[in-house]
Motif scaffolding. Structure first.
Motif, mmCIF file in Angstrom:
data_model
loop_
_atom_site.group_PDB
_atom_site.id
_atom_site.type_symbol
_atom_site.label_atom_id
_atom_site.label_comp_id
_atom_site.label_asym_id
_atom_site.label_seq_id
_atom_site.Cartn_x
_atom_site.Cartn_y
_atom_site.Cartn_z
ATOM 1 N N LYS A 196 -23.152 4.582 -25.646
ATOM 2 C CA LYS A 196 -22.087 5.080 -26.531
ATOM 3 C C LYS A 196 -20.876 4.160 -26.470
ATOM 4 O O LYS A 196 -20.249 3.852 -27.491
ATOM 5 N N ASP A 228 -24.535 11.739 -32.817
ATOM 6 C CA ASP A 228 -25.208 10.467 -33.091
ATOM 7 C C ASP A 228 -25.133 10.073 -34.562
ATOM 8 O O ASP A 228 -25.078 8.891 -34.891
ATOM 9 N N THR A 283 -28.691 9.460 -25.628
ATOM 10 C CA THR A 283 -27.884 8.254 -25.548
ATOM 11 C C THR A 283 -27.032 8.267 -24.290
ATOM 12 O O THR A 283 -26.329 9.246 -24.010
#
Length: 534
Positions: free
Chosen positions: A7, A31, A2
């Motif tokens: 984020k 996550d 990510t």
């Protein structure tokens, strides 16, 4: 993997009405973190709801914790509590109005334009923070805080108010009515008035629990007025009670705006959808950053001069609430988060070096204010204003920390107004409650504070015993050891180190008339009461 942008978008919270943003994307959430914590989070929400509905939150004192009701009296679990909150607010507004109009004035008829606030801890930190954040030149009253039993500190205030004593109101604040530091400040202020031919009671107002020792003094001496602070309001969460509202209203600050901001923020932080709850997101960030075990340092960096006292305010709110030896089951846990802070960009020239290159035993909370000033700013260089540079330093520092693997949270507000400050107060009060539930500690008692107070009283008793021995001494003086032995003859146990420290303090203050004569080492000095000829 990510990306940071992903984020940021996933965890970014914003509320356009209140102009607040919370970014926890750089706090290191795994996550699956929110899903993994969901059961605990829902239990936390239930516990917070019970707290607001009047559950006993402090078993040590068998009391509720109701600071949430101060901004929304309709939520109080008993109608008489809600009515008392509303009535107190009404009285505060009328009192401030009468002071500003000169209807309530000093003994000699001059309007009150200065206010001394005598209080300590929550009775000072919250009001002082808000006063600095929202005060302006031309405010109807100037506030002066006596929040330490330091004679020199008090003298500095008295010197500034020397010619204004009869135009100075004093508010004495002590929930219990027996706080020693506040008692000392009150008596020093009383002497300030009396030495200038004024009656203290004609300039005094109390904020305390009805029936307390302070309340009894107020009644006996017939002070100007009295306002309550209730047993369900803790000191560190009392800024939206009379403790903060009365002095701030006298200064001329919109206290209804403060309460409105807090009310709206409390409404937001009741949301059980975690991503839509800024306090829950912040508490979760604290939890992941501390591993749920505390022991970390939280560095508060407000990039705004008006928020310079915000770290000090948060220091008490967070450390007194979360610094606990035992959890709710009696297990030894030594929980706590150490709070320190300095305003940006001063931090660039003080301790950012260590934050970047030193031990990674901290996380940073950046406080950003989008509005630079009232009015337009000039361009300084590079087609940028001083405010552009201020934000650039914040963002640059945040990125530099991230590049070093150091974690941070960023809290952004649109501007500084009474509503915004009310939001900040309520947001952190709620975050502390939520984090305390997650780590299973009681945020609303402070047993160690009482231990320190007991220790101070023991030192006063030792000082008085030492003075008694010295005044009875007919010889050329006594050493520390000899004074200790005299005291111990009555069965006491004397800490020699503490006795030495006390004697040096007595000697340094001439009014005690204690002198010493060196005879060999420092610890063989002979202490005695000075004669009239000495």
């Amino acid at each position: 993997m990510t990306s940071q942008w992903q984020k940021f978008r996933e965890y970014f919270y914003f509320d356009n009405e209140l102009g607040i943003q919370v970014d926890v994307s750089r706090s290191g959430f795994p996550d699956t973190y929110l899903d993994d914590m969901e059961i605990r989070l829902q239990d936390m929400y239930c516990q917070i709801q019970a707290l607001e509905q009047g559950a006993v939150a402090n078993p040590d004192e068998q009391r509720m914790v109701g600071h949430y009701w101060l901004s929304d009296p309709e939520l109080a679990p008993q109608p008489e509590i809600g009515a008392a909150i509303k009535d107190t607010l009404r009285r505060i507004l009328y009192f401030a109005q009468d002071v500003h109009a000169g209807t309530i004035c000093g003994q000699k008829g001059r309007p009150f334009r200065n206010v001394i606030i005598v209080g300590i801890g929550g009775s000072s930190l919250g009001p002082r923070f808000v006063s600095e954040a929202l005060g302006n030149k031309g405010d109807p009253c100037s506030l002066y805080f006596i929040d330490n039993t330091d004679p020199d500190g008090m003298d500095r205030i008295f010197a500034e108010l020397d010619a204004k004593a009869d135009a100075t109101l004093t508010i004495v604040i002590s929930k219990s009515g027996g706080t020693v530091e506040t008692r000392n400040g009150m008596e020093e202020v009383r002497h300030f008035y009396v030495s200038r031919g004024l009656d203290f009671s004609r300039h005094a107002v109390s904020i305390t629990q009805p029936g307390s020792r302070l309340d009894q003094i107020r009644i006996k001496e017939d002070w100007l007025d009295a306002f309550p602070v209730w047993e369900w309001v803790g000191g560190r969460t009392s800024v939206l009670s009379a403790v903060g509202l009365l002095p701030l209203a006298l200064q001329g600050i919109d206290i209804c705006g403060l309460l409105d901001g807090a009310k709206k923020c409390n409404s937001l932080t009741r949301n059980t959808d975690t991503k839509s709850n800024p306090a829950a997101l912040t508490a979760l960030a604290w939890y992941v950053l501390t591993g749920g075990k505390g022991g970390q340092q939280m560095v508060i960096l407000p990039y705004k001069d008006r928020l310079e006292l915000f770290p000090k305010y948060l220091q008490q709110l967070i450390m007194e609430s979360l610094g606990k030896e035992k959890d709710l089951d009696g297990n030894i846990v030594h929980q706590g988060i150490t709070v320190l802070g300095n305003k940006g960009t001063s931090d660039q020239h003080s301790y950012i070096q260590q934050l970047l290159d030193g031990p990674s035993n901290f996380f940073v909370t950046f406080i950003e204010v989008l509005k630079d000033r009232d009015g337009d700013s000039i361009l300084i260089a590079e087609e940028s204003t001083s405010g552009d540079y201020l934000q650039a330093f914040l963002l640059g520092t945040r990125n530099a920390l991230s590049n070093k693997g150091r974690k941070s949270i960023t809290l952004t507000v649109r501007d500084l107004s009474p509503v915004t400050i009310g939001v900040l107060i309520a947001l952190y009060e709620r975050t502390v409650s939520m984090y305390a539930q997650l780590v299973h500690v009681n945020a609303y008692h402070q047993p160690a504070v009482e231990m320190a107070k007991k220790g101070a009283q023991e030192m006063i008793q030792l000082k008085n015993l030492a003075l008694r021995v010295l005044r009875a001494c007919k010889t050329g003086g006594l050493t520390v050891e000899e004074i200790a032995l005299e005291i111990e003859a009555d069965g006491s146990v004397v800490d020699r180190e503490m006795l030495y420290k006390i004697l040096k303090h007595l000697e340094a203050n001439r009014g005690n008339r204690i002198i010493s004569q060196k005879s060999g080492s420092e610890f063989e000095a002979l202490y005695q009461v000075a004669s009239d000829q000495q």
